[in-house]
Design an enzyme around this catalytic site. Structure first.
Site, PDB file in Angstrom:
ATOM      1  N   ASP A 251       7.299   9.001   0.280  1.00 32.60           N
ATOM      2  CA  ASP A 251       8.597   9.365   1.163  1.00 32.60           C
ATOM      3  C   ASP A 251       9.726   9.888   0.303  1.00 32.60           C
ATOM      4  O   ASP A 251      10.825   9.340   0.666  1.00 32.60           O
ATOM      5  CB  ASP A 251       8.807   7.870   1.783  1.00 32.60           C
ATOM      6  CG  ASP A 251       9.777   7.885   2.878  1.00 32.60           C
ATOM      7  OD1 ASP A 251       9.803   9.156   3.422  1.00 32.60           O
ATOM      8  OD2 ASP A 251      10.672   7.337   2.711  1.00 32.60           O
TER       9      ASP A 251
ATOM     10  N   GLU B 130       2.901   1.195  -4.367  1.00 33.64           N
ATOM     11  CA  GLU B 130       2.152   0.955  -3.265  1.00 33.64           C
ATOM     12  C   GLU B 130       0.871   1.907  -3.156  1.00 33.64           C
ATOM     13  O   GLU B 130       0.625   2.542  -2.166  1.00 33.64           O
ATOM     14  CB  GLU B 130       2.906   1.474  -2.281  1.00 33.64           C
ATOM     15  CG  GLU B 130       4.289   0.657  -1.851  1.00 33.64           C
ATOM     16  CD  GLU B 130       5.030   0.801  -0.626  1.00 33.64           C
ATOM     17  OE1 GLU B 130       4.649   1.962   0.114  1.00 33.64           O
ATOM     18  OE2 GLU B 130       5.920  -0.132  -0.373  1.00 33.64           O
TER      19      GLU B 130
ATOM     20  N   TYR C 172       8.976  -4.605   4.890  1.00 35.87           N
ATOM     21  CA  TYR C 172       9.792  -4.136   5.616  1.00 35.87           C
ATOM     22  C   TYR C 172       9.886  -4.553   7.069  1.00 35.87           C
ATOM     23  O   TYR C 172       9.721  -4.185   8.123  1.00 35.87           O
ATOM     24  CB  TYR C 172       9.891  -2.390   5.709  1.00 35.87           C
ATOM     25  CG  TYR C 172      10.165  -1.589   4.808  1.00 35.87           C
ATOM     26  CD1 TYR C 172      11.587  -1.547   4.495  1.00 35.87           C
ATOM     27  CD2 TYR C 172       9.351  -1.582   3.548  1.00 35.87           C
ATOM     28  CE1 TYR C 172      12.187  -0.934   3.437  1.00 35.87           C
ATOM     29  CE2 TYR C 172       9.926  -0.824   2.356  1.00 35.87           C
ATOM     30  CZ  TYR C 172      11.018  -0.548   2.314  1.00 35.87           C
ATOM     31  OH  TYR C 172      11.328  -0.091   1.302  1.00 35.87           O
TER      32      TYR C 172
ATOM     33  N   GLU D 235      11.220  -4.091  -2.748  1.00 34.91           N
ATOM     34  CA  GLU D 235      12.004  -3.233  -1.863  1.00 34.91           C
ATOM     35  C   GLU D 235      12.128  -3.891  -0.682  1.00 34.91           C
ATOM     36  O   GLU D 235      11.143  -4.811  -0.295  1.00 34.91           O
ATOM     37  CB  GLU D 235      11.003  -1.868  -1.507  1.00 34.91           C
ATOM     38  CG  GLU D 235      10.787  -0.768  -2.456  1.00 34.91           C
ATOM     39  CD  GLU D 235      10.158   0.499  -1.907  1.00 34.91           C
ATOM     40  OE1 GLU D 235       9.821   0.453  -0.782  1.00 34.91           O
ATOM     41  OE2 GLU D 235       9.508   0.979  -2.713  1.00 34.91           O
TER      42      GLU D 235
HETATM   43  C1  GCB Z   1       8.154   2.129   0.842  1.00 37.28           C
HETATM   44  C2  GCB Z   1       8.216   3.175  -0.084  1.00 37.28           C
HETATM   45  C3  GCB Z   1       9.378   4.085  -0.319  1.00 37.28           C
HETATM   46  C4  GCB Z   1       9.991   4.555   0.961  1.00 37.28           C
HETATM   47  C5  GCB Z   1      10.191   3.053   1.905  1.00 37.28           C
HETATM   48  C6  GCB Z   1      10.465   3.484   3.055  1.00 37.28           C
HETATM   49  O1  GCB Z   1       7.531   1.322   0.831  1.00 37.28           O
HETATM   50  O2  GCB Z   1       7.803   2.582  -1.368  1.00 37.28           O
HETATM   51  O3  GCB Z   1       9.176   5.262  -1.361  1.00 37.28           O
HETATM   52  O4  GCB Z   1      10.896   5.600   0.986  1.00 37.28           O
HETATM   53  O5  GCB Z   1       9.025   2.344   1.837  1.00 37.28           O
HETATM   54  O6  GCB Z   1      11.728   3.608   3.520  1.00 37.28           O
HETATM   55  O7  GCB Z   1       9.777   3.697   4.206  1.00 37.28           O
END
Ligand code: GCB
Length: 650
Positions: free
Chosen positions: A203, A447, A500, A536
């Site tokens: 990403d 990941e 997330y 994260e």
């Molecule tokens: C993740 C990734 C990261 C992305 C982020 C997102 O899990 O490790 O590279 O930018 O999520 O914002 O989706």
């Protein structure tokens, strides 16, 4: 790239699995070494031919680039993608050509004993280098430096300009790191002839070009090729173990002096390996963990070789921080004291320059980190510039050093070709960063699909190899797989997890975050009994979007997501959760998609490094945590907090 060329290129990559030779010391000036920076405007051309191979067919490296066609002025260091107005260059995939001339100083050209080395800090992704049309180097991998000895070439034409040509290909395949795929679209009713796109599973924008400084430096004919330093602490004595590799002579003397910051020699040594003892050593402490963090000694290494023509000496000075790192039970110990990571994930990314190195940007980022009270970051998702690592040493910012193992999801990316390359990249990374006291852990991937069957062997091998390269630092990779499905997790020292909640699922349901984060921590801990870092978490916010009650994409929603995570983190951080790194430090560019609004907006700072509301929330939290957890070693913090006007660091 046409299929034929793509295959030939992929085959060339497989055949080129090199065993690492020699060191990769950062080029520093010394009484025996000079340096000449080659940053500035280079001639540039992208090869837009159908197979992207015109440059090789016509041998553009054999004469000045401007003789074989039109050229653009291209700044170095910078990504080539965003500096022009041509959208074809923005998303270009294939070979681009850089060229510049250089006049080396007379003394370098005339003294035939002088070694002249061309060093390229980073060329993304695959690079071939010629000097005056002679092939001198090839390198795979966009984030680590490589060199070529060009002494003979520049010395055969003293007083003449030398022409450096660098061809760079940013194509990513299932076996590159990071991996990618070239997709050929052959439906002529929908796509023009020879239409292909580069697709990736990460990403961030696949910026390309000469991203870091390119320079020449010299050494004498007999030279210090590598230095490896590890440190221990025995009560108040610091122990500095060293190993020095020398090239081009078997009969030499080595003398080592360790200087403190006041210019006093605190220890002396001799020979290729040994241990220096530093009484009452000043340890290297992280920022906010000590009143005097980031203490660096200077290790001056002098090589002397007696030759028929007299004495030749080479001097190299390495900054050395004395500190220890251990993972014990549920704790991450630095100098024997529990360390809690309160920090960020970053990207090398900014307007116009893309991933191009820029001192002003680096300094701004470090000022923001210190303002925020962040004590750490992860080099998500690739190694950062060496100069950034040096800043971490200087400012006490602790680093989880990640290799470009991001987006490993295709089954073929778990095969031997990919694994061998991944092992080699870890060798290059450890060779480059092994002496940085700020680096406390290696991350071999982000990941990956670690639930796939071959992931077990892949990560077992990769982690064992990394530990063999560096037995003194823990190793991890960052997972977003369920604990019971993750086949790589048994091999890591610290569990690193991304999540997330209420962003990529349960949209808008802030109320589930705390429960889901707690459950996740407990499941991981139950299975592995290893310390955990939330590597994260976060949410996108478009600066200036406000909504109360909070809705997705507003600054309030980003803040609320963080607050809910903080409740869960606070419940576990006195126990086995040893850190939290926000995603992300700043907004950054990505590929275009309906999920991205001119890039990823999960930054707590904008791409221009201005704070969103979330930055103030995190600042308050990080200073409070530093105050609580570091209090025994840092009496000065409360006073520091009270006395500091908002934008001062004195
Ligand atoms: C993740 C990734 C990261 C992305 C982020 C997102 O899990 O490790 O590279 O930018 O999520 O914002 O989706």
């Amino acid at each position: 790239m046409a299929p034929g060329l793509w295959l030939a290129w992929a085959a060339a990559l497989c055949a080129g699995a090199l065993a690492l030779e020699g060191g990769m010391l950062y080029p520093r000036e010394s009484p025996s070494r000079e340096r000449k920076d080659l940053d500035g405007l280079w001639d540039f051309r992208a090869d837009f031919s159908v197979d992207r191979n015109q440059g090789f067919r016509e041998r553009w490296y054999q004469s000045p680039l401007r003789e074989s066609g039109p050229v653009l002025d291209m700044p170095v260091p910078a990504s080539f993608n965003d500096v022009g107005q041509d959208y074809k260059l923005l998303g270009f995939t294939g070979w681009v050509w850089y060229e510049r001339q250089v006049m080396v100083p007379q003394s370098w050209a005339q003294n035939l004993g002088t070694r002249v080395i061309l060093r390229i800090g980073s060329a993304h992704y695959y690079a071939i280098v010629w000097v005056n049309g002679v092939h001198v180097a090839e390198h795979e991998g966009g984030h680590l430096p490589f060199e070529a000895d060009i002494s003979k070439l520049v010395q055969s034409n003293p007083g003449e300009l030398s022409r450096i040509t660098i061809a760079i290909n940013n194509t990513l395949t299932p076996h590159t790191l990071p991996p990618g795929i070239i997709e050929h679209r052959t439906d002529r009713s929908r796509y023009p002839n020879n239409y292909f796109i580069q697709s990736t599973n990460f990403d961030f924008f696949n910026y390309a070009g000469l991203h870091r400084p390119v320079l020449l430096y010299t050494t004498p004919p007999f030279y210090i090729d590598d230095i490896t330093v590890t440190t221990e602490v025995d009560q108040s004595t610091g122990l500095v173990n060293y190993e020095v590799a020398v090239r081009s002579s078997e009969h030499f003397e080595l003398e080592l002096l360790l200087w403190d910051k006041d210019g006093k020699v605190v220890a002396k040594g001799a020979g290729s390996q040994g241990q220096l003892k530093v009484p009452n050593a000043q340890l290297w402490w992280p920022y906010l963990m000590h009143e005097q963090p980031a203490y660096l000694y200077s290790l001056e290494v002098t090589l002397t070789v007696q030759t028929g023509a007299g004495i030749v000496s080479d001097i190299y000075t390495l900054p050395v921080g004395i500190r220890t790192v251990h993972v014990v039970n549920n704790q991450f110990l630095i100098n024997g004291k529990p360390f809690y990571f309160h920090g960020v994930n970053k990207h090398e990314d900014a307007d116009v320059r893309g991933k191009g190195f820029d001192w002003a940007l680096v300094m701004k980022d470090f000022n923001l980190l210190r303002w925020l009270g962040a004590n750490s970051f992860r080099t998500s998702h690739y190694p950062y510039a060496e100069e950034v690592m040096q800043m971490c040493d200087r400012y006490g910012i602790v680093v989880i050093d990640e290799c470009p193992g991001v987006g490993i999801i295709l089954p073929e990316s778990f095969g031997n070709v990919s694994l061998n390359h991944h092992l080699e990249v870890m060798e290059e990374l450890v060779r480059r960063d092994k002496n940085h006291p700020s680096v406390v852990m290696w991350s071999v991937a982000n990941e990956p699909v670690s639930s796939l069957k071959p992931a077990a062997y892949y990560f077992k091998t990769l982690i064992a190899h990394t530990k063999a390269l560096d037995p003194n630092r823990p190793v991890t990779f960052v997972s977003n797989t369920k604990p019971e499905l993750d086949l790589g997790a048994p091999y890591v020292d610290v569990i690193c997890i991304n999540s997330y909640y209420s962003w990529y699922h349960d949209f808008g349901h802030l109320e589930v975050i705390r429960l889901q984060a707690n459950t996740n921590f407990e499941n991981w801990y139950k299975l592995y009994q290893k310390p955990i870092i939330q590597t994260e978490y976060g949410a996108d916010s478009i600066p200036g979007f406000h909504q109360d009650p909070p809705l997705m994409f507003s600054e309030e929603y980003q803040k609320s997501v963080m607050q809910q995570y903080h409740l869960a983190l606070d419940q576990k951080r006195k126990d086995y959760v040893i850190g939290e790194l926000i995603w992300n430090f700043a907004d950054f560019m990505t590929n275009q998609s309906p999920l991205r609004v001119i890039g990823n907006k999960k930054g707590i700072f904008t791409r221009q490094r201005q704070p969103k509301e979330a930055a103030f929330l995190l600042k308050e939290r990080y200073w409070r945590i530093a105050n609580e957890t570091m209090q025994p070693c840092l009496a000065a913090i409360p006073q520091y907090l009270e006395n500091q006007p908002f934008y001062s660091f004195d």
